[in-house]
Scaffold this motif. Structure first.
Motif, PDB file in Angstrom:
ATOM      1  N   SER A 109     -33.778   6.817  21.209  1.00  0.00           N
ATOM      2  CA  SER A 109     -35.084   6.429  21.721  1.00  0.00           C
ATOM      3  C   SER A 109     -35.452   5.025  21.267  1.00  0.00           C
ATOM      4  CB  SER A 109     -36.154   7.434  21.286  1.00  0.00           C
ATOM      5  OG  SER A 109     -37.416   7.095  21.834  1.00  0.00           O
ATOM      6  N   CYS A 110     -35.959   4.889  20.024  1.00  0.00           N
ATOM      7  CA  CYS A 110     -36.553   3.619  19.615  1.00  0.00           C
ATOM      8  C   CYS A 110     -35.533   2.557  19.241  1.00  0.00           C
ATOM      9  CB  CYS A 110     -37.500   3.846  18.440  1.00  0.00           C
ATOM     10  SG  CYS A 110     -36.655   4.173  16.872  1.00  0.00           S
ATOM     11  N   CYS A 115     -37.587   6.785  15.157  1.00  0.00           N
ATOM     12  CA  CYS A 115     -37.761   8.060  15.875  1.00  0.00           C
ATOM     13  C   CYS A 115     -36.907   9.179  15.286  1.00  0.00           C
ATOM     14  CB  CYS A 115     -37.441   7.876  17.354  1.00  0.00           C
ATOM     15  SG  CYS A 115     -35.687   7.569  17.710  1.00  0.00           S
ATOM     16  N   SER A 117     -34.057  10.280  16.301  1.00  0.00           N
ATOM     17  CA  SER A 117     -33.393  11.113  17.310  1.00  0.00           C
ATOM     18  C   SER A 117     -31.880  10.946  17.358  1.00  0.00           C
ATOM     19  CB  SER A 117     -33.981  10.814  18.700  1.00  0.00           C
ATOM     20  OG  SER A 117     -33.780   9.452  19.044  1.00  0.00           O
ATOM     21  N   CYS A 205     -35.240  13.484  11.179  1.00  0.00           N
ATOM     22  CA  CYS A 205     -33.924  13.281  11.815  1.00  0.00           C
ATOM     23  C   CYS A 205     -32.974  14.437  11.556  1.00  0.00           C
ATOM     24  CB  CYS A 205     -33.309  11.964  11.339  1.00  0.00           C
ATOM     25  SG  CYS A 205     -32.830  11.948   9.589  1.00  0.00           S
TER      26      CYS A 205
END
Length: 295
Positions: A109-110, A115, A117, A205
């Protein structure tokens, strides 16, 4: 005195529309030509990439797709990715997906280590793909999904159990001591803020949970991430003793802080350098103190 716009004849209008149509078609043709030229250039560049190219990194990526016949058996695919300075593992995976195999699946994502992810198992250790430089790794770069979690597809794992454990510790601020003025600030001392500061860095995470041998063998264990989140609020001076006691009851249960064996694996892999093991040990001390009685 009025001003009138002269009306165009039908013949003039038709001619103008025809010219507009021709111009639009010419622009579309030029756009297609440019796109085809870019595609030919891309294919040329790809054809020049070889496994022996010094500017190429080899990735061995875990693949698995339970919904496609022929891909239900786990395997590793090799990708040779052209390297540029500053390239991360996530950059390399995105290049492989965009240029070699669009079915390659992973979360991101970022791309700024915020994030959480894109936690992966890279060369035998839990890391964030966006934070891990290719230049720091030995080839071939082996990329796998997080261990001790059910694989959904390729590098994507099911995070539901992890989120359940996080929510089990009630990871939100609670207090019965609200100020009289609803607009008044609930102030926290500088010292107390410093105490909980590191615990607030968690980005969910699950790297720590994946590295924990206890969590791997005990599915009910809260895990280091959830306990760290509980630490953040338990140690917050603004919550009050009654709420703190409620949190300690959650943490003292059989699958709480006492299951930790102080292996430090969670602290080692945390991408935010949170001293997770230390926080768990401090909560153990708090649990002992809360149960001491003096008559």
């Amino acid at each position: 005195m009025s001003t009138q716009v002269p009306e165009q004849s039908e013949q003039e209008s038709s001619a103008a529309e025809s010219e507009t149509s021709v111009a639009q078609e010419e622009r579309m043709r030029q756009k297609r030509d440019r796109a085809q030229a870019r595609e030919r250039q891309r294919q040329k560049e790809e054809s020049e990439i070889s496994p022996d190219d010094e500017d190429t990194y080899q990735l061995k990526v875990f693949r698995y797709d339970p919904e496609v016949a022929g891909k239900q058996e786990p395997r590793f695919d090799d990708f040779y990715v052209p390297y540029h300075k500053g390239m991360t593992v996530l950059d390399a995976l995105m290049y492989a997906r965009d240029n070699y195999d669009s079915s390659l699946t992973f979360r991101h994502s970022c791309r700024q280590a915020i994030c959480g992810s894109d936690a992966l198992f890279i060369n035998g250790r839990q890391k964030l793909g966006c934070k891990t430089q290719l230049s720091d790794l030995d080839e071939p770069v082996r990329v796998e999904p997080l261990p001790h979690a059910e694989v959904v597809k390729d590098l994507v794992v099911d995070m539901e159990h992890f989120y359940d454990q996080m929510h089990a510790v009630e990871p939100y601020f609670q207090t019965n001591d609200l100020p009289d003025d609803e607009l008044a600030e609930q102030k926290q001392s500088r010292e107390n803020r410093e105490k909980v500061k590191m615990s607030t860095r968690c980005i969910w995470c699950a790297a720590c949970m994946s590295s924990c041998n206890i969590a791997a063998g005990d599915n009910e264990y809260l895990g280091p991430a959830a306990i760290n989140k509980a630490y953040r609020f338990t140690m917050d001076e603004r919550e009050g003793e009654d709420i703190k006691q409620h949190r300690m009851e959650i943490l003292e249960q059989e699958h709480g802080v006492w299951r930790c064996q102080t292996q430090f694996s969670c602290s080692t892999v945390c991408p935010k350098d949170i001293p997770l093991t230390e926080h768990i040990q401090e909560l153990k001390r708090e649990a002992v103190k809360s149960n001491l009685k003096f008559w």
